[in-house]
Design a protein around this motif. Structure first.
Motif, PDB file in Angstrom:
ATOM      1  N   THR A  49       0.810  -1.214   0.000  1.00  0.00           N
ATOM      2  CA  THR A  49       0.000   0.000   0.000  1.00  0.00           C
ATOM      3  C   THR A  49       0.848   1.271   0.000  1.00  0.00           C
ATOM      4  O   THR A  49       0.326   2.363  -0.218  1.00  0.00           O
ATOM      5  CB  THR A  49      -0.951   0.020   1.205  1.00  0.00           C
ATOM      6  N   THR A  50       2.142   1.128   0.259  1.00  0.00           N
ATOM      7  CA  THR A  50       3.079   2.244   0.198  1.00  0.00           C
ATOM      8  C   THR A  50       4.375   1.727  -0.416  1.00  0.00           C
ATOM      9  O   THR A  50       4.843   0.637  -0.056  1.00  0.00           O
ATOM     10  CB  THR A  50       3.389   2.808   1.597  1.00  0.00           C
ATOM     11  N   LEU A  51       4.942   2.491  -1.340  1.00  0.00           N
ATOM     12  CA  LEU A  51       6.219   2.081  -1.920  1.00  0.00           C
ATOM     13  C   LEU A  51       7.053   3.297  -2.274  1.00  0.00           C
ATOM     14  O   LEU A  51       6.545   4.388  -2.494  1.00  0.00           O
ATOM     15  CB  LEU A  51       6.022   1.171  -3.129  1.00  0.00           C
ATOM     16  N   ARG A  52       8.364   3.064  -2.341  1.00  0.00           N
ATOM     17  CA  ARG A  52       9.315   4.117  -2.669  1.00  0.00           C
ATOM     18  C   ARG A  52      10.064   3.713  -3.925  1.00  0.00           C
ATOM     19  O   ARG A  52      10.797   2.723  -3.933  1.00  0.00           O
ATOM     20  CB  ARG A  52      10.276   4.325  -1.496  1.00  0.00           C
ATOM     21  N   ASP A  53       9.843   4.457  -5.007  1.00  0.00           N
ATOM     22  CA  ASP A  53      10.506   4.175  -6.277  1.00  0.00           C
ATOM     23  C   ASP A  53      11.887   4.826  -6.249  1.00  0.00           C
ATOM     24  O   ASP A  53      12.014   6.046  -6.195  1.00  0.00           O
ATOM     25  CB  ASP A  53       9.684   4.734  -7.444  1.00  0.00           C
ATOM     26  N   LEU A  54      12.929   3.990  -6.317  1.00  0.00           N
ATOM     27  CA  LEU A  54      14.292   4.494  -6.172  1.00  0.00           C
ATOM     28  C   LEU A  54      15.065   4.531  -7.481  1.00  0.00           C
ATOM     29  O   LEU A  54      16.282   4.380  -7.491  1.00  0.00           O
ATOM     30  CB  LEU A  54      15.052   3.658  -5.132  1.00  0.00           C
ATOM     31  N   GLY A  55      14.372   4.778  -8.570  1.00  0.00           N
ATOM     32  CA  GLY A  55      15.106   4.966  -9.813  1.00  0.00           C
ATOM     33  C   GLY A  55      14.266   4.699 -11.037  1.00  0.00           C
ATOM     34  O   GLY A  55      13.812   3.585 -11.277  1.00  0.00           O
ATOM     35  N   ALA A  56      14.026   5.773 -11.799  1.00  0.00           N
ATOM     36  CA  ALA A  56      13.299   5.691 -13.064  1.00  0.00           C
ATOM     37  C   ALA A  56      13.893   6.763 -13.974  1.00  0.00           C
ATOM     38  O   ALA A  56      14.565   7.690 -13.512  1.00  0.00           O
ATOM     39  CB  ALA A  56      11.808   5.921 -12.858  1.00  0.00           C
ATOM     40  N   PRO A  57      13.671   6.658 -15.284  1.00  0.00           N
ATOM     41  CA  PRO A  57      14.257   7.652 -16.188  1.00  0.00           C
ATOM     42  C   PRO A  57      13.794   9.071 -15.880  1.00  0.00           C
ATOM     43  O   PRO A  57      12.590   9.325 -15.708  1.00  0.00           O
ATOM     44  CB  PRO A  57      13.761   7.203 -17.563  1.00  0.00           C
ATOM     45  N   GLY A  58      14.758   9.989 -15.808  1.00  0.00           N
ATOM     46  CA  GLY A  58      14.440  11.401 -15.643  1.00  0.00           C
ATOM     47  C   GLY A  58      13.501  11.658 -14.492  1.00  0.00           C
ATOM     48  O   GLY A  58      13.740  11.247 -13.357  1.00  0.00           O
ATOM     49  N   PHE A  59      12.408  12.341 -14.802  1.00  0.00           N
ATOM     50  CA  PHE A  59      11.406  12.667 -13.791  1.00  0.00           C
ATOM     51  C   PHE A  59      10.091  11.945 -14.053  1.00  0.00           C
ATOM     52  O   PHE A  59       9.024  12.382 -13.618  1.00  0.00           O
ATOM     53  CB  PHE A  59      11.184  14.177 -13.733  1.00  0.00           C
ATOM     54  N   LEU A  60      10.176  10.792 -14.740  1.00  0.00           N
ATOM     55  CA  LEU A  60       8.957  10.036 -15.016  1.00  0.00           C
ATOM     56  C   LEU A  60       8.337   9.501 -13.728  1.00  0.00           C
ATOM     57  O   LEU A  60       7.123   9.327 -13.655  1.00  0.00           O
ATOM     58  CB  LEU A  60       9.247   8.884 -15.979  1.00  0.00           C
ATOM     59  N   GLY A  61       9.174   9.248 -12.726  1.00  0.00           N
ATOM     60  CA  GLY A  61       8.630   8.801 -11.454  1.00  0.00           C
ATOM     61  C   GLY A  61       7.716   9.838 -10.831  1.00  0.00           C
ATOM     62  O   GLY A  61       6.681   9.506 -10.251  1.00  0.00           O
ATOM     63  N   VAL A  62       8.080  11.114 -10.952  1.00  0.00           N
ATOM     64  CA  VAL A  62       7.234  12.188 -10.434  1.00  0.00           C
ATOM     65  C   VAL A  62       5.906  12.204 -11.177  1.00  0.00           C
ATOM     66  O   VAL A  62       4.832  12.338 -10.565  1.00  0.00           O
ATOM     67  CB  VAL A  62       7.952  13.539 -10.560  1.00  0.00           C
ATOM     68  N   ARG A  63       5.964  12.046 -12.500  1.00  0.00           N
ATOM     69  CA  ARG A  63       4.729  12.017 -13.289  1.00  0.00           C
ATOM     70  C   ARG A  63       3.845  10.855 -12.876  1.00  0.00           C
ATOM     71  O   ARG A  63       2.621  11.012 -12.704  1.00  0.00           O
ATOM     72  CB  ARG A  63       5.055  11.909 -14.778  1.00  0.00           C
TER      73      ARG A  63
END
Length: 407
Positions: A106-120
């Motif tokens: 139910t909660t996760l931390r994404d620690l690496g994606a291209p550019g700022f796609l994680g923010v999107r």
């Protein structure tokens, strides 16, 4: 998916509370939050919807502190990401987060994606009409030219370069800064034997991030990179292998300093039981297990994160298997569950609202068949998931929710 307009009473055989198991509990949920925990015979507010899950244990929603929503375990990661349009990658991250949710994350931390796609992807999930996990993101990890995960776009050089990169990440709205303190096995040509940055660069990165209110977690394999990260003041260490040529060499003094400073270590344990582990990797895991045991025995703060998406055997719903591994390596079952719930939430800065079944906390609830305090493997028997008070998976109900008068 089940939504109700008013309060909901979720009944089960057991509930994992702060002080152990509550038998025959009633978990009251209203407005997306936990309103209270009662016994089965206590009266309920009028108009409460009843949801009886039967012989299950209610536990907090899982927290995966190390995920990669854009990755799917394939070996040609860099080439595949480069060939996939950004919008398609965001779609994948969205779908992957939903898959993780159905597995109880139910909660996760994404620690690496291209550019700022994680923010999107994070912002899209947060604004979606359908329920989603709470996601925090690091954006592209800060690395060196040709270094680990350089293809994600976080390359920086020099003291001013790393400061500028952190400011760029902050301006984009990331929740945490991840720095590649050493090379990694998934980036051919990166050096896993020594630090990627100078001490001055690492110190500048941490100071800049902390000055902007951002925590820093460091990917680190060898002892020198781990020691540098500790000395420079990071908040977390990912992997923490203590790897050297020919094996692993844990440094007890460094481990003691990690414990003294309260640095959170995510050893990225957890594999799908359906995956046939390559013999060489299994040999590494067998040796690394002893490093994790030493860290636990010396008081290091260990938290659960799978590095989901990095390997075929690390799907995004595998967090329960990290919990199982912690128990196998000496934690009590309750401690292991906490490493994948409340301790993870605290590392994410969400320990005041997630990771426990407490009044006032978000109604992120998982039901598992059996009793994980007696048999830790039961933590993987997920049969019900609620996030923010909305049921997204239900294979346990004895009866569907029915609005009616309280008892």
């Amino acid at each position: 998916m089940i939504r109700t307009a008013g309060p909901v009473a979720v009944t089960a055989e057991r509930l994992l509370a702060d002080n152990g198991l509550v038998t025959r509990p009633v978990l009251l949920v209203e407005g997306g939050r936990i309103a209270g925990i009662r016994r089965r015979d206590d009266p309920l507010p009028a108009g409460t919807a009843l949801l009886d899950l039967g012989d299950v244990t209610l536990v907090p929603g899982f927290v995966d502190v190390h995920a990669h929503l854009a990755l799917d375990g394939r070996p040609d990661t860099a080439e595949h990401l480069a060939a996939t349009p950004p919008d398609a990658l965001v779609d994948r991250m969205y779908a992957t987060a939903r898959h993780a949710l159905l597995g109880g994350v139910t909660t996760l931390r994404d620690l690496g994606a291209p550019g700022f796609l994680g923010v999107r992807a994070r912002d899209r999930l947060a604004s979606a009409a359908e329920p989603a996990p709470h996601v925090l993101v690091a954006g592209a990890p800060v690395t060196v030219a040709g270094g680990h995960a350089h293809f994600l776009g976080g390359v920086a050089a020099g003291v001013e370069g790393v400061r500028s990169k952190v400011r760029e990440l902050h301006a984009a709205g990331v929740d945490v800064v991840k720095v590649m303190s050493s090379g990694g096995r998934l980036t051919p040509g990166s050096d896993t034997s020594k630090p990627q940055f100078t001490d001055e660069e690492m110190r500048a990165l941490v100071e800049q991030a902390h000055g902007l209110g951002l925590p820093v977690t460091a990917h680190a394999y060898p002892p020198a990179a781990i020691e540098q990260a500790v000395d420079c003041g990071v908040d977390g260490i990912e992997h923490c292998f203590f790897s050297v040529d020919g094996g692993l060499a844990p440094d007890s003094a460094v481990i003691d300093e990690i414990a003294r400073r309260g640095i959170a270590v995510c050893p990225t344990l957890g594999l799908s039981p359906d995956w046939e582990v390559p013999p060489g990797f299994q040999a590494f895991l067998d040796v690394f297990a002893q490093v994790v045991v030493e860290m636990r025995e010396r008081g290091v703060r260990l938290v659960a994160g799978v590095d989901s998406g990095a390997l075929p055997g690390k799907p995004h719903d595998a967090l329960p298997h990290a919990i199982i591994e912690f128990a196998r390596l000496g934690m009590t079952n309750a401690e292991a569950v906490a490493a994948g719930t409340l301790e993870g939430a605290r590392v994410c800065g969400l320990g005041d609202r997630k990771g426990a079944l407490r009044p006032g906390f978000d109604a992120d609830v998982v039901a598992v068949r059996g009793d994980p305090l007696r048999r830790i493997e039961d933590i993987a028997e997920v049969c019900f998931v609620m996030v923010g008070g909305v049921v997204v998976r239900d294979e346990a109900s004895v009866g569907r929710p029915v609005a009616g008068p309280g008892r």
